[in-house]
Motif scaffolding. Structure first.
Motif, PDB file in Angstrom:
ATOM      1  N   TRP A  95      50.409  35.771  35.127  1.00  0.00           N
ATOM      2  CA  TRP A  95      50.010  35.406  36.489  1.00  0.00           C
ATOM      3  C   TRP A  95      50.520  34.020  36.821  1.00  0.00           C
ATOM      4  O   TRP A  95      50.833  33.226  35.940  1.00  0.00           O
ATOM      5  CB  TRP A  95      48.518  35.538  36.690  1.00  0.00           C
ATOM      6  CG  TRP A  95      47.644  34.866  35.683  1.00  0.00           C
ATOM      7  CD1 TRP A  95      47.331  35.325  34.429  1.00  0.00           C
ATOM      8  CD2 TRP A  95      46.962  33.636  35.833  1.00  0.00           C
ATOM      9  NE1 TRP A  95      46.504  34.443  33.800  1.00  0.00           N
ATOM     10  CE2 TRP A  95      46.251  33.395  34.638  1.00  0.00           C
ATOM     11  CE3 TRP A  95      46.872  32.709  36.859  1.00  0.00           C
ATOM     12  CZ2 TRP A  95      45.473  32.260  34.443  1.00  0.00           C
ATOM     13  CZ3 TRP A  95      46.097  31.574  36.663  1.00  0.00           C
ATOM     14  CH2 TRP A  95      45.405  31.373  35.465  1.00  0.00           C
ATOM     15  N   GLN A 105      48.788  35.203  41.478  1.00  0.00           N
ATOM     16  CA  GLN A 105      49.363  36.527  41.599  1.00  0.00           C
ATOM     17  C   GLN A 105      49.919  36.984  40.265  1.00  0.00           C
ATOM     18  O   GLN A 105      50.615  36.234  39.576  1.00  0.00           O
ATOM     19  CB  GLN A 105      50.477  36.515  42.644  1.00  0.00           C
ATOM     20  CG  GLN A 105      50.427  37.704  43.540  1.00  0.00           C
ATOM     21  CD  GLN A 105      51.365  37.570  44.722  1.00  0.00           C
ATOM     22  OE1 GLN A 105      51.656  36.483  45.209  1.00  0.00           O
ATOM     23  NE2 GLN A 105      51.824  38.704  45.193  1.00  0.00           N
ATOM     24  N   LEU A 119      49.161  42.930  46.371  1.00  0.00           N
ATOM     25  CA  LEU A 119      47.703  42.942  46.464  1.00  0.00           C
ATOM     26  C   LEU A 119      47.205  43.971  47.468  1.00  0.00           C
ATOM     27  O   LEU A 119      46.005  44.155  47.625  1.00  0.00           O
ATOM     28  CB  LEU A 119      47.195  41.558  46.877  1.00  0.00           C
ATOM     29  CG  LEU A 119      47.448  40.428  45.897  1.00  0.00           C
ATOM     30  CD1 LEU A 119      47.082  39.089  46.520  1.00  0.00           C
ATOM     31  CD2 LEU A 119      46.665  40.642  44.625  1.00  0.00           C
ATOM     32  N   ALA A 125      41.645  42.227  48.321  1.00  0.00           N
ATOM     33  CA  ALA A 125      42.171  41.487  47.166  1.00  0.00           C
ATOM     34  C   ALA A 125      42.582  40.074  47.562  1.00  0.00           C
ATOM     35  O   ALA A 125      43.251  39.862  48.569  1.00  0.00           O
ATOM     36  CB  ALA A 125      43.343  42.223  46.554  1.00  0.00           C
ATOM     37  N   ASN A 127      43.283  37.549  44.718  1.00  0.00           N
ATOM     38  CA  ASN A 127      44.117  37.103  43.605  1.00  0.00           C
ATOM     39  C   ASN A 127      44.355  38.279  42.688  1.00  0.00           C
ATOM     40  O   ASN A 127      43.543  39.195  42.627  1.00  0.00           O
ATOM     41  CB  ASN A 127      43.406  36.019  42.771  1.00  0.00           C
ATOM     42  CG  ASN A 127      43.002  34.824  43.586  1.00  0.00           C
ATOM     43  OD1 ASN A 127      43.840  34.119  44.105  1.00  0.00           O
ATOM     44  ND2 ASN A 127      41.702  34.598  43.711  1.00  0.00           N
ATOM     45  N   SER A 128      45.447  38.243  41.911  1.00  0.00           N
ATOM     46  CA  SER A 128      45.645  39.251  40.870  1.00  0.00           C
ATOM     47  C   SER A 128      46.073  38.567  39.583  1.00  0.00           C
ATOM     48  O   SER A 128      46.748  37.539  39.606  1.00  0.00           O
ATOM     49  CB  SER A 128      46.680  40.302  41.294  1.00  0.00           C
ATOM     50  OG  SER A 128      47.983  39.764  41.370  1.00  0.00           O
ATOM     51  N   TYR A 142      43.263  42.511  36.644  1.00  0.00           N
ATOM     52  CA  TYR A 142      42.168  42.561  37.604  1.00  0.00           C
ATOM     53  C   TYR A 142      42.512  41.771  38.846  1.00  0.00           C
ATOM     54  O   TYR A 142      43.407  40.924  38.833  1.00  0.00           O
ATOM     55  CB  TYR A 142      40.847  42.083  36.988  1.00  0.00           C
ATOM     56  CG  TYR A 142      40.774  40.597  36.705  1.00  0.00           C
ATOM     57  CD1 TYR A 142      40.316  39.710  37.677  1.00  0.00           C
ATOM     58  CD2 TYR A 142      41.132  40.082  35.473  1.00  0.00           C
ATOM     59  CE1 TYR A 142      40.229  38.348  37.418  1.00  0.00           C
ATOM     60  CE2 TYR A 142      41.042  38.736  35.206  1.00  0.00           C
ATOM     61  CZ  TYR A 142      40.594  37.869  36.176  1.00  0.00           C
ATOM     62  OH  TYR A 142      40.519  36.526  35.915  1.00  0.00           O
ATOM     63  N   VAL A 143      41.809  42.103  39.926  1.00  0.00           N
ATOM     64  CA  VAL A 143      41.919  41.357  41.172  1.00  0.00           C
ATOM     65  C   VAL A 143      40.543  40.841  41.546  1.00  0.00           C
ATOM     66  O   VAL A 143      39.525  41.473  41.247  1.00  0.00           O
ATOM     67  CB  VAL A 143      42.489  42.211  42.330  1.00  0.00           C
ATOM     68  CG1 VAL A 143      43.915  42.614  42.070  1.00  0.00           C
ATOM     69  CG2 VAL A 143      41.626  43.409  42.611  1.00  0.00           C
ATOM     70  N   ASP A 144      40.508  39.667  42.153  1.00  0.00           N
ATOM     71  CA  ASP A 144      39.294  39.159  42.788  1.00  0.00           C
ATOM     72  C   ASP A 144      39.320  39.669  44.215  1.00  0.00           C
ATOM     73  O   ASP A 144      40.356  39.591  44.890  1.00  0.00           O
ATOM     74  CB  ASP A 144      39.278  37.624  42.796  1.00  0.00           C
ATOM     75  CG  ASP A 144      39.155  37.032  41.402  1.00  0.00           C
ATOM     76  OD1 ASP A 144      38.469  37.626  40.569  1.00  0.00           O
ATOM     77  OD2 ASP A 144      39.759  35.968  41.170  1.00  0.00           O
ATOM     78  N   THR A 145      38.196  40.190  44.679  1.00  0.00           N
ATOM     79  CA  THR A 145      38.143  40.731  46.033  1.00  0.00           C
ATOM     80  C   THR A 145      37.032  40.089  46.849  1.00  0.00           C
ATOM     81  O   THR A 145      36.056  39.575  46.303  1.00  0.00           O
ATOM     82  CB  THR A 145      37.898  42.258  46.018  1.00  0.00           C
ATOM     83  OG1 THR A 145      36.612  42.515  45.465  1.00  0.00           O
ATOM     84  CG2 THR A 145      38.962  42.988  45.242  1.00  0.00           C
ATOM     85  N   THR A 157      35.192  41.567  41.151  1.00  0.00           N
ATOM     86  CA  THR A 157      36.394  41.652  40.337  1.00  0.00           C
ATOM     87  C   THR A 157      36.618  43.124  40.042  1.00  0.00           C
ATOM     88  O   THR A 157      35.700  43.821  39.624  1.00  0.00           O
ATOM     89  CB  THR A 157      36.209  40.857  39.028  1.00  0.00           C
ATOM     90  OG1 THR A 157      35.929  39.503  39.361  1.00  0.00           O
ATOM     91  CG2 THR A 157      37.444  40.907  38.178  1.00  0.00           C
ATOM     92  N   ASP A 169      43.750  50.864  42.297  1.00  0.00           N
ATOM     93  CA  ASP A 169      42.437  50.283  42.063  1.00  0.00           C
ATOM     94  C   ASP A 169      41.712  51.187  41.071  1.00  0.00           C
ATOM     95  O   ASP A 169      41.485  52.363  41.345  1.00  0.00           O
ATOM     96  CB  ASP A 169      41.686  50.210  43.390  1.00  0.00           C
ATOM     97  CG  ASP A 169      40.301  49.593  43.284  1.00  0.00           C
ATOM     98  OD1 ASP A 169      39.831  49.330  42.152  1.00  0.00           O
ATOM     99  OD2 ASP A 169      39.689  49.372  44.334  1.00  0.00           O
TER     100      ASP A 169
END
Length: 178
Positions: A95, A105, A119, A125, A127-128, A142-145, A157, A169
């Motif tokens: 990342w 990212q 994303l 989303a 961040n990834s 994982y992504v923060d949503t 997450t 997802d």
């Protein structure tokens, strides 16, 4: 931190793999079946940016590192790259932060250079982060949503799988909120 590789039960220090490039704080994150190590470090010394830089090392670990270089379009005052995985083809996943206002990212890096993971497949989303990579080039992370539930933003997450250009997802375990 001092990075090490154990070969046949013997630890060989590879802490100074930056080979005179003012390296400090060396981390390794993964090794493939050919013994190529993926990692990252910070530069030390006055006047140097102290951001994480992604690199690989190949046996016999004599100090020669291969910098992955900056992500195209990144701002050197803010950008950093962290590696988390390497597959047997030498493709690295991790990342990055491109600039002061961009999200973190996920990326892969191979012979064609960097590929940022999109994303758009995961609603909300922000961040990834890529943490695993198989030999087929599939990436997990994982992504923060952040999503609006009608009264407030809900942060979570969520796990993803990226195959080529398609990110899926993976959702959450039942009863969990991240």
């Amino acid at each position: 931190p001092r990075a090490v590789v154990w070969t046949a039960g013997t630890a060989a220090s590879i802490r100074d793999l930056t080979n005179g490039n003012n390296g400090a704080n060396v981390h390794t994150s993964d090794i493939n079946s050919s013994g190529v190590v993926a990692g990252y470090f910070t530069r030390s010394g006055s006047g140097q940016a102290k951001h994480w830089e992604a690199v690989t090392w190949t046996p016999p670990y004599n100090g020669d590192m291969v910098p992955l270089g900056p992500v195209p379009g990144s701002d050197p005052a803010f950008a950093f790259t962290i590696t988390e995985a390497i597959n047997d083809a030498g493709i690295v996943a991790g990342w990055t932060l491109l600039n002061a206002t961009s999200p973190e990212q996920g990326f892969t890096h191979g012979p064609a250079g960097y590929r940022l993971l999109g994303l758009t497949a995961v609603p909300g989303a922000l961040n990834s982060f890529a943490f695993g990579l198989n030999n087929a080039g599939d990436v997990v992370g994982y992504v923060d949503t952040s999503t609006w539930d009608g009264t407030k933003f809900v942060f979570a997450t969520r796990a993803f799988l990226a195959r080529g250009e398609a990110m899926s997802d993976l959702g959450m375990l039942p009863g969990h909120t991240s």
